[in-house]
Design an enzyme around this catalytic site. Structure first.
Site, PDB file in Angstrom:
ATOM      1  N   GLY A 232       0.821  -1.203   0.000  1.00 58.37           N
ATOM      2  CA  GLY A 232       0.000   0.000   0.000  1.00 58.37           C
ATOM      3  C   GLY A 232       0.849   1.244   0.000  1.00 58.37           C
ATOM      4  O   GLY A 232       2.035   1.192   0.320  1.00 58.37           O
ATOM      5  N   PRO A 234       2.505   4.888   1.036  1.00 61.03           N
ATOM      6  CA  PRO A 234       3.105   5.280   2.316  1.00 61.03           C
ATOM      7  C   PRO A 234       2.062   5.881   3.257  1.00 61.03           C
ATOM      8  O   PRO A 234       1.136   6.548   2.805  1.00 61.03           O
ATOM      9  CB  PRO A 234       4.126   6.354   1.928  1.00 61.03           C
ATOM     10  CG  PRO A 234       4.303   6.244   0.467  1.00 61.03           C
ATOM     11  CD  PRO A 234       3.095   5.590  -0.094  1.00 61.03           C
ATOM     12  N   GLY A 235       2.236   5.624   4.520  1.00 62.48           N
ATOM     13  CA  GLY A 235       1.400   6.274   5.515  1.00 62.48           C
ATOM     14  C   GLY A 235       0.029   5.661   5.693  1.00 62.48           C
ATOM     15  O   GLY A 235      -0.823   6.228   6.364  1.00 62.48           O
ATOM     16  N   GLY A 237      -0.526   2.874   7.206  1.00 60.76           N
ATOM     17  CA  GLY A 237      -0.599   2.105   8.443  1.00 60.76           C
ATOM     18  C   GLY A 237      -0.077   0.690   8.338  1.00 60.76           C
ATOM     19  O   GLY A 237      -0.417  -0.147   9.163  1.00 60.76           O
ATOM     20  N   LYS A 238       0.782   0.428   7.373  1.00 63.73           N
ATOM     21  CA  LYS A 238       1.296  -0.940   7.222  1.00 63.73           C
ATOM     22  C   LYS A 238       2.118  -1.341   8.447  1.00 63.73           C
ATOM     23  O   LYS A 238       1.914  -2.404   9.036  1.00 63.73           O
ATOM     24  CB  LYS A 238       2.153  -1.043   5.947  1.00 63.73           C
ATOM     25  CG  LYS A 238       1.392  -0.723   4.686  1.00 63.73           C
ATOM     26  CD  LYS A 238       2.240  -0.885   3.449  1.00 63.73           C
ATOM     27  CE  LYS A 238       3.359   0.139   3.340  1.00 63.73           C
ATOM     28  NZ  LYS A 238       2.850   1.528   3.238  1.00 63.73           N
ATOM     29  N   GLU A 458     -15.628   6.169 -13.223  1.00 69.67           N
ATOM     30  CA  GLU A 458     -15.553   4.816 -12.664  1.00 69.67           C
ATOM     31  C   GLU A 458     -16.877   4.076 -12.831  1.00 69.67           C
ATOM     32  O   GLU A 458     -16.893   2.870 -13.093  1.00 69.67           O
ATOM     33  CB  GLU A 458     -15.143   4.856 -11.195  1.00 69.67           C
ATOM     34  CG  GLU A 458     -13.749   5.432 -10.920  1.00 69.67           C
ATOM     35  CD  GLU A 458     -12.629   4.710 -11.668  1.00 69.67           C
ATOM     36  OE1 GLU A 458     -12.790   3.514 -11.992  1.00 69.67           O
ATOM     37  OE2 GLU A 458     -11.601   5.348 -11.957  1.00 69.67           O
TER      38      GLU A 458
HETATM   39  P1  ADP Z   1       3.203   2.919   6.566  1.00 66.93           P
HETATM   40  O1  ADP Z   1       4.027   1.895   7.255  1.00 66.93           O
HETATM   41  O2  ADP Z   1       2.089   2.325   5.758  1.00 66.93           O
HETATM   42  O3  ADP Z   1       3.975   3.894   5.763  1.00 66.93           O
HETATM   43  P2  ADP Z   1       2.710   3.758   9.228  1.00 66.93           P
HETATM   44  O4  ADP Z   1       2.198   2.519   9.824  1.00 66.93           O
HETATM   45  O5  ADP Z   1       4.135   4.082   9.480  1.00 66.93           O
HETATM   46  O6  ADP Z   1       2.452   3.767   7.671  1.00 66.93           O
HETATM   47  O7  ADP Z   1       1.780   4.952   9.662  1.00 66.93           O
HETATM   48  C1  ADP Z   1       2.286   6.136  10.195  1.00 66.93           C
HETATM   49  C2  ADP Z   1       1.348   6.704  11.223  1.00 66.93           C
HETATM   50  O8  ADP Z   1       0.143   7.137  10.620  1.00 66.93           O
HETATM   51  C3  ADP Z   1       0.926   5.691  12.243  1.00 66.93           C
HETATM   52  O9  ADP Z   1       1.834   5.648  13.288  1.00 66.93           O
HETATM   53  C4  ADP Z   1      -0.415   6.219  12.695  1.00 66.93           C
HETATM   54  O10 ADP Z   1      -0.273   7.241  13.648  1.00 66.93           O
HETATM   55  C5  ADP Z   1      -0.960   6.840  11.450  1.00 66.93           C
HETATM   56  N1  ADP Z   1      -1.830   5.909  10.746  1.00 66.93           N
HETATM   57  C6  ADP Z   1      -1.611   5.396   9.510  1.00 66.93           C
HETATM   58  N2  ADP Z   1      -2.613   4.576   9.143  1.00 66.93           N
HETATM   59  C7  ADP Z   1      -3.484   4.549  10.181  1.00 66.93           C
HETATM   60  C8  ADP Z   1      -4.720   3.869  10.412  1.00 66.93           C
HETATM   61  N3  ADP Z   1      -5.263   3.070   9.501  1.00 66.93           N
HETATM   62  N4  ADP Z   1      -5.336   4.073  11.589  1.00 66.93           N
HETATM   63  C9  ADP Z   1      -4.809   4.896  12.510  1.00 66.93           C
HETATM   64  N5  ADP Z   1      -3.642   5.550  12.351  1.00 66.93           N
HETATM   65  C10 ADP Z   1      -2.986   5.406  11.204  1.00 66.93           C
HETATM   66 ZN    ZN Z   2     -10.442   4.684 -16.081  1.00 69.97          ZN
END
Ligand code: ADP
Ligand code: ZN
Ligand code: MG
Length: 635
Positions: A232, A234-235, A237-238, A458
């Site tokens: 997914g 960035p950011g 929540g992986k 879509e």
């Molecule tokens: P990724 O690894 O996908 O880049 P992160 O897990 O590092 O993302 O997410 C960074 C921060 O963003 C998390 O520590 C959290 O605070 C917030 N965050 C991201 N996705 C979620 C979610 N689905 N629910 C709650 N907080 C989230």
């Molecule tokens: Zn299309």
């Protein structure tokens, strides 16, 4: 607005980071080399070669000076003779000068030398033959120690996490840098900390069950999963979800990042992989998490990739071997989780069955998910009584979880700046702008007209897919913008894997691909740039139908696609044998195929305009709808 999500090359930030890293390694490598050479030279000059002290003179000159009483002191070594002679320039300072010369070869040698020295009254001495061990130490071990010393200095300088440097750095090179988090220290849980990722969480339940009661799983003969890949932008929540999974299952969590295995010295990464698995197995059941796995898992063998290819390859091979090697033994299961935002660069070997065979896609959250995430991140924040969470969620389409957390935090800062007691929606609005500006368009919020266009686009894909005889069923439609370029997507799930496709089926596919643009025309009587990816795919398919599958009557069952050639590691097509006239026919046939299907899609959507409106309206309201909504819209 494309169906699939593949637009590599948009990660300028990532690439820059990689390049910077590569440059850093190159610089380190060069300085390391220079330092080694200097140290070797110093050893040579200062320690190794007393024979090099003073002026080198030929043996004949030495004999002449001896006869001429110019020599004061002589020291006879195994092969060299050193000593002091009078300064040839009379009266100059210093009065004596050191000299050296190569002595006569030893069997036979110069039998008269001792007599001559005796006769000339020169003080002379013999150097003890260098002891075996002494020489070895001087000649081989010392330089090695110096080299190793520099090596460790460099290694230690490479930003080791924690650790005391010095000795621990020397012995810790092949040690895994994974951080072990004990189950009792993991405080994050799905319920409390993760919002808008219900599908991913549902898929992970099985893993949790397994980690909690592996024996039971084994008794039932269930297929035991090994690896889970979270994919997914960035950011989203992986990392958070991986950690929460360990929290839910109450097992230790080993956290590491792909880049920690990429070192400039071949073998270090592989050793670390081995060590990490050993560590995890010792405390199994456990979860081993490799963040940003693309750093090691990049497809191998691409030509012209500069940098430490060999090292990466070894590391990847070791990783594959470890994953294959351990049976997910029911008594000590280790589940590997990994995360990436660039699945397209991963080596196919990693994704093979029995490795990371579970892949879980995590997208930017939809409106409900965003509201959940905002609630999670506003727990510590005092919101105004009338703060409308749903409105806040509506304003942030396209935000990732990290963006939302960021925006909530910024809103609190805005409120603090105006010395308010509570955070209002106005603060939040200001914060949104800041987050968008800060993340340089990585997240996008669409204006109302854009959202409408995407919703119709879509819906067009989905309806055409439902209306053509061979359309694959639509499972989900979304207008949640994707940070990787797509503004929305329509997910189609085939009934089964297909290996042979008929002409009619392929035509239907083209019609579905162009259904997006057709819907824009039908609804707004104008077209947008949003269809470029669709057009590219439709054209590409039509081209293959004409040139590879022999599906054009005018051209017949002849292959016109050029020879595929490997050129600089890339597949390129050489179509130089095709005549200009034929080329024109090919282009005309492609155009005919595509245009026919485009018009067909338009006709279908005109006939079902009411359904198009219904579906688009639903999408605008909910942002994601399931496949059944398409059937309902069609009645
Ligand atoms: P990724 O690894 O996908 O880049 P992160 O897990 O590092 O993302 O997410 C960074 C921060 O963003 C998390 O520590 C959290 O605070 C917030 N965050 C991201 N996705 C979620 C979610 N689905 N629910 C709650 N907080 C989230
Ligand atoms: Zn299309
Ligand atoms: Mg992460």
């Amino acid at each position: 607005m494309s169906e699939t999500e593949s637009s590599p090359g948009k990660h300028v930030g990532d690439d820059e980071k990689k390049q910077e890293k590569r440059a850093r390694y190159t610089r380190l490598g060069i300085s390391y080399l220079i330092a080694t050479l200097i140290s070797l030279w110093l050893v040579q000059v200062l320690v190794m070669a007393p024979a090099n002290r003073g002026e080198a003179i030929p043996y004949s000159a030495f004999k002449a000076k001896l006869a001429d009483h110019q020599l004061l002191k002589v020291s006879i070594g195994e092969s060299a003779i050193t000593g002091e002679m009078k300064n040839p320039k009379a009266g100059a300072t210093p009065q004596t000068l050191p000299f050296n010369t190569v002595g006569a070869p030893s069997p036979g040698g110069d039998p008269q030398l001792i007599d001559a020295l005796q006769a000339a009254g020169v003080t002379y001495q013999f150097e003890p033959p260098p002891s075996g061990i002494g020489t070895i130490v001087l000649q081989y071990v010392l330089p090695l120690v110096l080299i190793a010393g520099f090596w460790f200095v460099v290694m230690a300088g490479m930003g080791r996490r924690g650790g005391g440097g010095g000795l621990s750095a020397i012995f810790g090179v092949g040690k895994s840098k994974a951080i072990e988090v004990k189950p009792e220290d993991i405080t994050v849980t799905y319920q409390k900390d993760v919002g808008g990722a219900d599908e991913a969480i549902a898929e992970l339940q099985e893993i949790i069950q397994f980690l909690k009661a592996p024996e039971q799983f084994a008794k039932l003969g269930g297929h035991i999963p090994k690896g889970v890949l979270l994919v997914g932008p960035p950011g989203t929540g992986k990392t958070l979800i991986a950690k929460a999974t360990a929290g839910e299952a109450h097992v230790p969590f080993f956290e590491t990042s792909g880049s920690e295995f990429v070192e400039m010295f071949v073998g270090v990464g592989a050793a670390r992989v081995r060590d990490m698995f050993e560590q995890a197995r010792r405390v199994a059941p456990a979860i081993l998490f490799i963040d940003e796995i693309d750093a090691i898992g990049q497809a191998r063998g691409g030509a012209l990739r500069l940098g430490n290819n060999e090292e990466r390859e070894q590391t990847l091979n070791q990783l594959l071997a470890e994953i294959d090697g351990f049976k997910t033994d029911a008594s000590a299961p280790v589940i590997i989780m990994a995360a990436t935002n660039r699945p397209e660069v991963l080596d196919p070997a990693l994704l093979r069955a029995g490795r990371f065979d579970r892949q879980i896609a995590i997208g930017n959250p939809d409106i409900i998910g965003r509201a959940q995430i905002l609630r999670i991140h506003s727990r510590q924040i005092k919101l105004a009584e009338d703060f409308d969470m749903d409105q806040a969620a509506r304003m942030t389409a396209g935000f990732s979880g990290a963006d939302l957390s960021n925006a909530m935090n910024e809103a609190a800062l805005f409120a603090a700046r105006r010395k308010a007691e509570e955070v209002t929606l106005t603060d939040f609005e200001a914060a949104i702008e800041r987050v968008i500006a800060g993340s340089e368009k990585k997240s996008r919020v669409m204006n109302e007209q854009e959202r409408r266009t995407v919703a119709y686009h879509e819906s067009g894909h989905a309806l055409v897919a439902a209306l053509v005889p061979h359309g694959e069923p639509v499972s989900k439609i979304s207008i949640v913008p994707h940070s990787r370029g797509a503004l929305g997507y329509t997910l189609q799930l085939p009934f089964e894997d297909r290996y042979l496709l008929t002409l009619d089926e392929l035509k239907d596919r083209i019609a579905v691909m162009l259904g997006g643009r057709a819907a824009e025309v039908v609804e707004f009587a104008t077209i947008s740039t949003g269809a470029s990816d669709d057009i590219m795919k439709a054209t590409e398919l039509a081209r293959r139908m004409v040139t590879e599958f022999g599906m054009s009557e005018r051209l017949g069952s002849v292959r016109y696609a050029g020879q595929q050639m490997q050129y600089l590691g890339k597949m390129v097509e050489d179509d130089s044998q095709i005549s200009t006239e034929t080329r024109q026919v090919i282009e005309a046939e492609i155009q005919r195929l595509v245009t026919e299907q485009y018009e067909r899609a338009q006709a279908l959507l005109k006939d079902h305009h009411a359904a198009l409106e219904t579906l688009a309206r639903q999408l605008l309201q909910h942002e994601t709808v399931s496949g059944s909504a398409v059937k309902q819209a069609l009645g």
